[in-house]
Write an enzyme that holds these catalytic residues in place. Sequence first.
Site, PDB file in Angstrom:
ATOM      1  N   GLY A 187       3.537  -4.549  -9.282  1.00  0.00           N
ATOM      2  CA  GLY A 187       3.357  -3.207  -8.711  1.00  0.00           C
ATOM      3  C   GLY A 187       4.695  -2.565  -8.386  1.00  0.00           C
ATOM      4  NE  ARG A 215     -17.968 -33.600   5.679  1.00  0.00           N
ATOM      5  CZ  ARG A 215     -17.579 -33.397   6.931  1.00  0.00           C
ATOM      6  NH1 ARG A 215     -16.316 -33.223   7.208  1.00  0.00           N
ATOM      7  NH2 ARG A 215     -18.472 -33.356   7.900  1.00  0.00           N
ATOM      8  CE  LYS A 247      -2.277  -1.848   3.511  1.00  0.00           C
ATOM      9  NZ  LYS A 247      -3.077  -2.000   4.681  1.00  0.00           N
ATOM     10  CB  THR A 264       4.524 -12.654  -7.314  1.00  0.00           C
ATOM     11  OG1 THR A 264       3.188 -13.098  -7.075  1.00  0.00           O
ATOM     12  CG2 THR A 264       4.798 -12.815  -8.802  1.00  0.00           C
ATOM     13  CB  ILE A 265       2.992 -17.060  -4.253  1.00  0.00           C
ATOM     14  CG1 ILE A 265       1.740 -16.211  -4.030  1.00  0.00           C
ATOM     15  CG2 ILE A 265       3.914 -17.005  -3.060  1.00  0.00           C
ATOM     16  CD1 ILE A 265       0.781 -16.798  -2.989  1.00  0.00           C
ATOM     17  CG  ASP A 266      -0.044 -13.978  -7.278  1.00  0.00           C
ATOM     18  OD1 ASP A 266      -0.352 -14.819  -6.417  1.00  0.00           O
ATOM     19  OD2 ASP A 266      -0.212 -12.759  -7.135  1.00  0.00           O
ATOM     20  N   GLY A 322      -3.443 -16.408  -6.123  1.00  0.00           N
ATOM     21  CA  GLY A 322      -2.911 -16.249  -7.484  1.00  0.00           C
ATOM     22  C   GLY A 322      -3.453 -15.032  -8.210  1.00  0.00           C
TER      23      GLY A 322
END
Length: 366
Positions: A121, A179, A78, A142-144, A187
């Site tokens: 960024g 389940r 930020k 970045t993990i993305d 990501g």
Amino acid sequence: MPQPLRLGVLTGGGDCPGLNALIRGLVKRGVHEFGHTFVGIENGYMGLVEPDLTRPLTEEDTRGILPKGGTILGTSNKANPFEYAFKKEDGTWGVKDVSDEVLRRAEELKLDGLVAIGGDGTLTIGHQLSEKGLRVVGCPKTIDNDLSGTDQTFGFDTARGICTEAIDRLHSTAEAHDRVMVVEIMGRHAGFLTLDSGIAGGADVILIPEIPYRIEPIVEKIRRRGRRKRSFSIIAIAEGAYPVGGTLAVAEQAEDIPGRGVVRLGGAGKVCADLLARHIEAEIRVTVLGHLQRGGTPSAADRVLATLYGCKVLDLVRDGEWDHMVALRQGKIVTVPLSESRKERRVNPNGEEVRFAKSMGISFGD
Ligand code: F6P
């Protein structure tokens, strides 16, 4: 022998495993081979705007940090100097351009250059500051894995391993209870982490932002498994995935996060589970992996990549290749313009990985 320099170092954006390994490689080679000195800038670009957020970064500071997650310099997603958040007199937030202050601060600190370690960024800001005259070089993380300038970012491999282990663990409990387990994976708007860990963990359904999903094929996949006496199913869903005709699941709007400028995603797993619940009898549980994916010790591959980036970026400094970043291309560490970090990378929905996954019966909800 090149001139010893005084270099600022910052880590910006979301943290990821490997940042400390990079800082260590950078400082060690910088000190040993070039005689450089380093200034640690804390909390990303915030450290070049706010007072008292800088400190010497010596080899001593980098001892023992190789296996540690996070970043010894702190970070912020930020703190964009071109849109810096500030509180107005009426208590509301506004943004202002403080990039000139950043340049002044770099001069005060007598920096010969700045090493910016971050995602799109942070690196884009680095490029914008370069255009204003600051000497910046970058390292992509970045993990993305969503930066087009590089084949892989460090942090991705570790996160992929964590997600895979989570899917493995969900298998046994899913099977025990018959389940459907929906696991939401980070990501942002790219599905790399979900695709890879979905394949590695043996997910039955993989939902990624690049392929908007319909619920019917997923229901059909679960029913087909039921007919083959497989009473449980695992759905790996990216946080940026959404149904055809639907919208992104947003946890926080950009305007509610001063200084961030982009939305915070979250809730895609619940959206999918709610849609599914209308069609199937089985119990459904949603697991949001969240920041577990970013924490903890980096994998060996990320340690190596980050260390090499840290060492290589000093070649750029030596060669005066400012406004460039290091990148991995076809197994080699190369340099590319920082402006490349603006280009985002996405999973190719028609690419080999998706095609082969589909050929094995994995549903993508399309
Ligand atoms: O970019 C890294 C990332 O972990 C994304 O995958 C995720 O959407 C975002 O950061 C989360 O941000 P924050 O740490 O601010 O919640």
